[in-house]
Every structure is written in C-alpha cells, then in structure tokens.
Enzyme design. Structure first.
Site, PDB file in Angstrom:
ATOM      1  N   THR A 121      -4.819  -9.204   5.679  1.00  0.00           N
ATOM      2  CA  THR A 121      -3.373  -9.461   5.753  1.00  0.00           C
ATOM      3  C   THR A 121      -2.926  -9.214   7.192  1.00  0.00           C
ATOM      4  O   THR A 121      -3.028  -8.087   7.685  1.00  0.00           O
ATOM      5  CB  THR A 121      -2.622  -8.521   4.790  1.00  0.00           C
ATOM      6  OG1 THR A 121      -3.148  -8.735   3.477  1.00  0.00           O
ATOM      7  CG2 THR A 121      -1.128  -8.779   4.802  1.00  0.00           C
ATOM      8  N   LEU A 151      -5.716 -10.558  -4.626  1.00  0.00           N
ATOM      9  CA  LEU A 151      -6.301  -9.798  -5.747  1.00  0.00           C
ATOM     10  C   LEU A 151      -5.616  -8.448  -5.921  1.00  0.00           C
ATOM     11  O   LEU A 151      -5.037  -7.911  -4.980  1.00  0.00           O
ATOM     12  CB  LEU A 151      -7.811  -9.600  -5.535  1.00  0.00           C
ATOM     13  CG  LEU A 151      -8.306  -8.818  -4.316  1.00  0.00           C
ATOM     14  CD1 LEU A 151      -8.154  -7.324  -4.484  1.00  0.00           C
ATOM     15  CD2 LEU A 151      -9.756  -9.150  -4.055  1.00  0.00           C
ATOM     16  N   GLY A 258       2.774   2.504  -4.584  1.00  0.00           N
ATOM     17  CA  GLY A 258       1.955   3.019  -3.479  1.00  0.00           C
ATOM     18  C   GLY A 258       0.850   2.023  -3.209  1.00  0.00           C
ATOM     19  O   GLY A 258       1.035   0.824  -3.401  1.00  0.00           O
ATOM     20  N   CYS A 261      -1.407  -1.746   0.054  1.00  0.00           N
ATOM     21  CA  CYS A 261      -0.752  -3.008   0.442  1.00  0.00           C
ATOM     22  C   CYS A 261       0.772  -2.951   0.497  1.00  0.00           C
ATOM     23  O   CYS A 261       1.341  -3.157   1.561  1.00  0.00           O
ATOM     24  CB  CYS A 261      -1.194  -4.123  -0.499  1.00  0.00           C
ATOM     25  SG  CYS A 261      -2.924  -4.536  -0.270  1.00  0.00           S
ATOM     26  N   LYS A 264       2.551  -0.659   3.330  1.00  0.00           N
ATOM     27  CA  LYS A 264       2.258  -1.054   4.716  1.00  0.00           C
ATOM     28  C   LYS A 264       2.694  -2.495   4.989  1.00  0.00           C
ATOM     29  O   LYS A 264       3.197  -2.799   6.062  1.00  0.00           O
ATOM     30  CB  LYS A 264       0.783  -0.836   5.043  1.00  0.00           C
ATOM     31  CG  LYS A 264      -0.136  -2.005   4.767  1.00  0.00           C
ATOM     32  CD  LYS A 264      -1.502  -1.850   5.405  1.00  0.00           C
ATOM     33  CE  LYS A 264      -2.502  -2.823   4.805  1.00  0.00           C
ATOM     34  NZ  LYS A 264      -2.324  -4.230   5.100  1.00  0.00           N
ATOM     35  N   ARG A 329      -4.753   5.441  -1.372  1.00  0.00           N
ATOM     36  CA  ARG A 329      -3.915   5.156  -0.204  1.00  0.00           C
ATOM     37  C   ARG A 329      -2.437   5.069  -0.602  1.00  0.00           C
ATOM     38  O   ARG A 329      -2.081   4.320  -1.489  1.00  0.00           O
ATOM     39  CB  ARG A 329      -4.385   3.862   0.484  1.00  0.00           C
ATOM     40  CG  ARG A 329      -5.720   4.069   1.196  1.00  0.00           C
ATOM     41  CD  ARG A 329      -6.221   2.812   1.848  1.00  0.00           C
ATOM     42  NE  ARG A 329      -6.852   1.903   0.910  1.00  0.00           N
ATOM     43  CZ  ARG A 329      -7.502   0.779   1.268  1.00  0.00           C
ATOM     44  NH1 ARG A 329      -7.598   0.454   2.533  1.00  0.00           N
ATOM     45  NH2 ARG A 329      -8.049   0.004   0.356  1.00  0.00           N
TER      46      ARG A 329
HETATM   47  P1  NAD Z   1     -10.902  -1.481   3.284  1.00  0.00           P
HETATM   48  O1  NAD Z   1     -10.452  -0.424   4.189  1.00  0.00           O
HETATM   49  O2  NAD Z   1     -11.303  -1.167   1.886  1.00  0.00           O
HETATM   50  O3  NAD Z   1     -12.130  -2.263   3.943  1.00  0.00           O
HETATM   51  C1  NAD Z   1     -12.193  -2.658   5.277  1.00  0.00           C
HETATM   52  C2  NAD Z   1     -13.646  -2.614   5.705  1.00  0.00           C
HETATM   53  O4  NAD Z   1     -13.750  -3.144   7.017  1.00  0.00           O
HETATM   54  C3  NAD Z   1     -14.231  -1.204   5.758  1.00  0.00           C
HETATM   55  O5  NAD Z   1     -15.409  -1.133   4.996  1.00  0.00           O
HETATM   56  C4  NAD Z   1     -14.514  -0.982   7.243  1.00  0.00           C
HETATM   57  O6  NAD Z   1     -15.641  -0.154   7.479  1.00  0.00           O
HETATM   58  C5  NAD Z   1     -14.746  -2.401   7.708  1.00  0.00           C
HETATM   59  N1  NAD Z   1     -14.570  -2.596   9.146  1.00  0.00           N
HETATM   60  C6  NAD Z   1     -13.588  -2.102   9.962  1.00  0.00           C
HETATM   61  N2  NAD Z   1     -13.783  -2.508  11.218  1.00  0.00           N
HETATM   62  C7  NAD Z   1     -14.891  -3.269  11.218  1.00  0.00           C
HETATM   63  C8  NAD Z   1     -15.602  -3.989  12.207  1.00  0.00           C
HETATM   64  N3  NAD Z   1     -15.197  -3.974  13.484  1.00  0.00           N
HETATM   65  N4  NAD Z   1     -16.712  -4.676  11.850  1.00  0.00           N
HETATM   66  C9  NAD Z   1     -17.138  -4.688  10.567  1.00  0.00           C
HETATM   67  N5  NAD Z   1     -16.501  -4.029   9.586  1.00  0.00           N
HETATM   68  C10 NAD Z   1     -15.400  -3.340   9.896  1.00  0.00           C
HETATM   69  O7  NAD Z   1      -9.731  -2.570   3.283  1.00  0.00           O
HETATM   70  P2  NAD Z   1      -9.330  -3.582   2.106  1.00  0.00           P
HETATM   71  O8  NAD Z   1      -8.513  -2.886   1.097  1.00  0.00           O
HETATM   72  O9  NAD Z   1     -10.530  -4.356   1.687  1.00  0.00           O
HETATM   73  O10 NAD Z   1      -8.346  -4.550   2.910  1.00  0.00           O
HETATM   74  C11 NAD Z   1      -8.831  -5.485   3.857  1.00  0.00           C
HETATM   75  C12 NAD Z   1      -7.680  -6.400   4.220  1.00  0.00           C
HETATM   76  O11 NAD Z   1      -7.262  -7.151   3.057  1.00  0.00           O
HETATM   77  C13 NAD Z   1      -6.426  -5.692   4.711  1.00  0.00           C
HETATM   78  O12 NAD Z   1      -5.793  -6.492   5.670  1.00  0.00           O
HETATM   79  C14 NAD Z   1      -5.560  -5.607   3.471  1.00  0.00           C
HETATM   80  O13 NAD Z   1      -4.195  -5.519   3.764  1.00  0.00           O
HETATM   81  C15 NAD Z   1      -5.885  -6.906   2.783  1.00  0.00           C
HETATM   82  N6  NAD Z   1      -5.714  -6.931   1.330  1.00  0.00           N
HETATM   83  C16 NAD Z   1      -6.076  -5.841   0.588  1.00  0.00           C
HETATM   84  C17 NAD Z   1      -5.944  -5.884  -0.795  1.00  0.00           C
HETATM   85  C18 NAD Z   1      -6.311  -4.695  -1.639  1.00  0.00           C
HETATM   86  O14 NAD Z   1      -5.906  -4.664  -2.811  1.00  0.00           O
HETATM   87  N7  NAD Z   1      -7.063  -3.734  -1.145  1.00  0.00           N
HETATM   88  C19 NAD Z   1      -5.435  -7.035  -1.420  1.00  0.00           C
HETATM   89  C20 NAD Z   1      -5.104  -8.130  -0.629  1.00  0.00           C
HETATM   90  C21 NAD Z   1      -5.250  -8.065   0.752  1.00  0.00           C
END
Ligand code: NAD
Length: 432
Positions: A121, A151, A258, A261, A264, A329
């Site tokens: 995002t 998701l 909370g 997502c 933030k 989170r």
């Molecule tokens: P997360 O923190 O669970 O996973 C992010 C991963 O990226 C971590 O494993 C981290 O080690 C890795 N990472 C960080 N820097 C890196 C790099 N330079 N090279 C390789 N790997 C690296 O995050 P998430 O919850 O999966 O969210 C990811 C994105 O998707 C965010 O932008 C979030 O806003 C968005 N999003 C999350 C959800 C959700 O429900 N969690 C839903 C929709 C969108």
C-alpha cells in the site's frame, strides 16, 4: 508465469502461495533469513488459517520457493511483485523506504523486459517514482503496475483466491493484459478486474480502507450516544442495516479498530491530502473517534471500580487486533492493557494465537495463559477485547467461580445482556 515476490510477510506470502497454487512458478524473497529458513522447512512464521497446508503442498511440488537472493530471483522472473511493509513514518505518511530500496535493487538486477508490480500500500505517485528509479538503473524495457491488495488477515487465503475485485493500475496496455491473464483463475465467478491508471489504483486502496474505518467509527459514535439516551445499538443497527443502501458489513460497535492497515493507511491518506493543502475532515474525525474508543473499556472499568484500579487483577481474553490472526499491530489491547498497568492493575491475559507476539510488546509486565479460564483465577473482572469464536459460548458458571466478583467488560458485544443479567453478572458492553 515466472513470478518473484519481494517481501514475504502477510501479503507477500499469501500472494506468492496463491499464485503458485494456480500453477505459476513463484519465488518469494525476504531479507529476514530466519523467516526464509522457517518457510523452507514447510512451516509458516505467522498464524493464518489454511495457509500452511498450501505452502507445504506447493513447496513439495516445486512451484513455490523461498530465498534471500533478490538479484537471482529478479533475473529468473518475468513478473516482480513488491510486497514489503510500508509502516507509518514519523509524520504519519507511509514510509516507502523499503519500496524504494527494493526498486533500486530490481533496477540493477534487470536482464530483460519485466513487469514490476507494486502490491504494497503506497501513496499516490509511488509507481511513478519506482518507474524513475528503475529507469535510472537499467537500459532494459520494463513497466510498473500498481496492484493493491485487499485481503483480510484471518481470511487471507480465501480473500486472495476469491477477491471481490482486482485492481490493476497500469498506464500501459501490455502490462495490464498480462495482469488480467495472471488473475483470470481467481475471478472465474465473474468478479471484476478493474483496470485504471496507476494513481487512481494507489488511491483506491486508501479510499477502501478509509470508507471501512469510517463505518466503524460511525457505529461506535452512535453506540456511545445510545448509552446516553437509553437506546440499544443492536436494535438501531438492525434497523439501519436492513436498508440495502447501508447493508450489514463493518457496522459492529466495539473497542475500536486496529491492525497493520486501517490506522496507518488513514493517517497516511490524511497526510497525502495535507501535502496538497487539502483537509480530510471526515477522516480526521474517524481517527479521533477511534482513539477515544480504544479507551472506552478502561473508562467503563474505572467507573465500575470507582477509580480504584490499583491492585485489581484483570483477566483479558483476546490480544490480537482481530480474531483469526496473531497480528498485534496497533491492537486496541495494547492501549487498554497499557492504561490498566499504568493505573497499577495486574493483567492475566489469554489469546488463542497472539501470545508470542504479545510477549514482544509487554514482556513480563503481564502474565500469559494458554487456557482462557486460567487467566480468570482470582481476577476481579473478565475483559473481552477480541471476539475469537471460542469466547462466544463459554462456561459462565466456571467463569463465575473463578472470578472474585462476577464482572464482565465486553468490548465486542458477544454476549446477550439479558442473559448475563439473569446469570447475575455485572455486565458492560458497548451501546446497549
Ligand atoms: P509484513 O511486515 O508482514 O511483511 C513485510 C515483509 O517485507 C517482511 O517479511 C520484511 O522482512 C520484508 N522486507 C522488508 N524490507 C525488505 C527488503 N528490502 N527486501 C526484502 N524483503 C523486505 O507486511 P504486510 O502486512 O505483508 O504488508 C505488506 C504491504 O501490504 C504493506 O504496504 C501493507 O500496508 C499492505 N497490505 C497489508 C495487508 C494486511 O492485512 N497485512 C492487507 C493489504 C495490504
């Protein structure tokens, strides 16, 4: 298709696994070596129902691999997804440093035409920025696509496999066509793939979360008013939600939203608007109401115990920000427990999946119990913060025997107030 997913968190791991499940060859990359080691052993580092089984099957069949070598994975792949975290920065804007870092590495690793897909995002304009970064690092042709993810943790596999819609932001028709082909197995029931420009796609993700958070704060504010005027939010809710223009979803009063997502993303959207000298007044209010709502249970507890919280013991059920996930989170439990501890209370907590994550936050400042009833022995009240389904039909007689007094603070309205009264509980819930 050969796909590389960079960032193997909640989103990257689910996306990578589901793409492998539909027959693609997928390599998931992460900088966290421990995470990659766990995944290669067929286990998953997070709790997400149904995911481990899929990971194991696709790993065994060789369609899914995990590695830390980004350069090699990019070279081998045609589609490169960026799914790294974009946490809140100090000024509340989305911190896209990891996205930029990864884009630079992708640019350097390019060896032929590729499509780079931003799944994280990210604020409006990030696809353009990523495009410029890669352009500065390679002479090979490429295209950048925005493909935000919708998701829900706790139902992530199902949401990914059967999305309500797929958003593809692409300023080029070729990349959009490839993306439509990739997603075609997931939308066989006729759900739309909506193609638009990258900026609109980036904003669509924020707009969706902002709308959902607005509904939650709206119903919470209405629930608080119900308490003041002697109305019942359950009845008001069923009265309004039977209107098909309003519907039933995301209208559950509670202890605030909370997660990784909503909070933030809302703040980041407000910040994006501020950079353009635009005020998002509704969203500011949504956030403000939510901050207050997280303190609602503490206010009720203080009121019940006439402000004498010091030395009281609270049995807490539910720590994760919502059921069916171990994600802590921005969980309301963090605010509530911190407040109670600050007032000198002792906290005995149970959560079906989030205890390990909670330990990273509270350490030994609270006690953890694997069995829900064990958290109640000698406690002055039960406080429900997350509505895990196993809390819905407990043994109330047992609860009564374990507690010092039969007091329940229900931050998710999971019990019937009338029944609780019949069983002689002092029962507090939201807006009823
Ligand atoms: P997360 O923190 O669970 O996973 C992010 C991963 O990226 C971590 O494993 C981290 O080690 C890795 N990472 C960080 N820097 C890196 C790099 N330079 N090279 C390789 N790997 C690296 O995050 P998430 O919850 O999966 O969210 C990811 C994105 O998707 C965010 O932008 C979030 O806003 C968005 N999003 C999350 C959800 C959700 O429900 N969690 C839903 C929709 C969108």
């Amino acid at each position: 298709m050969n796909i590389c997913i960079i960032g193997t968190g909640y989103v990257g791991l689910v996306a990578g696994t589901c793409f492998a499940e539909s027959g693609n060859d997928v390599i998931c990359i992460d900088i966290n070596e421990e995470k990659i080691r766990i995944l290669n052993s067929g286990k998953i580092p997070i709790y997400e129902p149904g995911l481990e089984e899929l990971v194991r099957r696709n790993l065994k069949e060789g369609r899914l691999r995990f590695n830390t070598n980004l350069d090699k994975a990019v070279k081998e792949s045609f589609l490169i997804f960026i799914a790294v975290g974009t946490p809140a920065d100090k000024d509340d804007s989305a911190d896209v440093k990891s996205v930029i870092k990864v884009a630079t590495k992708i640019g350097k690793a390019m060896n032929e035409y590729k499509i780079i897909v931003i799944k994280s995002t990210v604020p409006v304009g990030t696809a353009k920025k990523v495009c410029e970064i890669i352009r500065g690092a390679t002479t090979y042709e490429f295209e950048v696509v925005s493909n935000p993810e919708f998701l829900k943790e706790g139902a992530a596999v199902d949401d990914f496999m059967k999305p309500d819609r797929v958003i593809i932001g692409s300023n080029e028709q070729k990349a959009a066509a490839v993306m439509e082909e990739l997603y075609s197995p997931f939308v066989r029931t006729g759900k739309p793939i909506v193609v638009m420009d990258t900026k609109s796609a980036e904003l669509t993700k924020y707009a969706a979360n902002a709308m959902l958070a607005t509904r939650i704060s709206f119903i919470n504010e209405l629930a608080n008013l119900c308490e003041q005027v002697g109305a019942n939010i359950d009845l008001v809710k069923s009265g309004i939600s039977s209107d098909s223009r309003i519907g039933t979803q995301f209208l559950f009063p509670g202890a605030g939203y909370g997660g990784s997502c909503f909070p933030k993303d809302l703040r980041a959207l407000i910040q994006t608007a501020a950079e353009k000298k635009t005020e998002m007044r509704i969203l500011q209010a949504v956030e403000e109401v939510n901050q207050q709502q997280k303190l609602k249970l503490v206010d009720m507890i203080s009121h019940h115990f006439q402000g004498k919280i010091a030395g009281k013991v609270f049995g807490i059920w539910g720590l994760s920000f919502k059921p069916r996930t171990d994600d802590m989170r921005e969980a309301p439990s963090i605010v509530i427990i911190t407040e109670l501890l600050g007032k000198g209370a002792r906290v005995k907590a149970h959560d079906p999946e989030a205890i390990e994550e909670a330990k990273k936050i509270f350490g030994n400042r609270i006690e953890y119990y694997k069995i829900p009833y064990d958290a109640l022995a000698g406690a002055d009240a039960l406080v429900i913060i997350t509505e895990w389904s196993e809390f819905r039909r407990p043994n109330f007689e047992r609860i009564k025997k374990l507690l010092n007094q039969p007091v329940v603070f229900d931050g998710r309205n999971i019990y019937d107030p009338k029944r609780m009264k019949e069983m002689e509980f002092d029962y507090y819930s939201i807006g009823r």
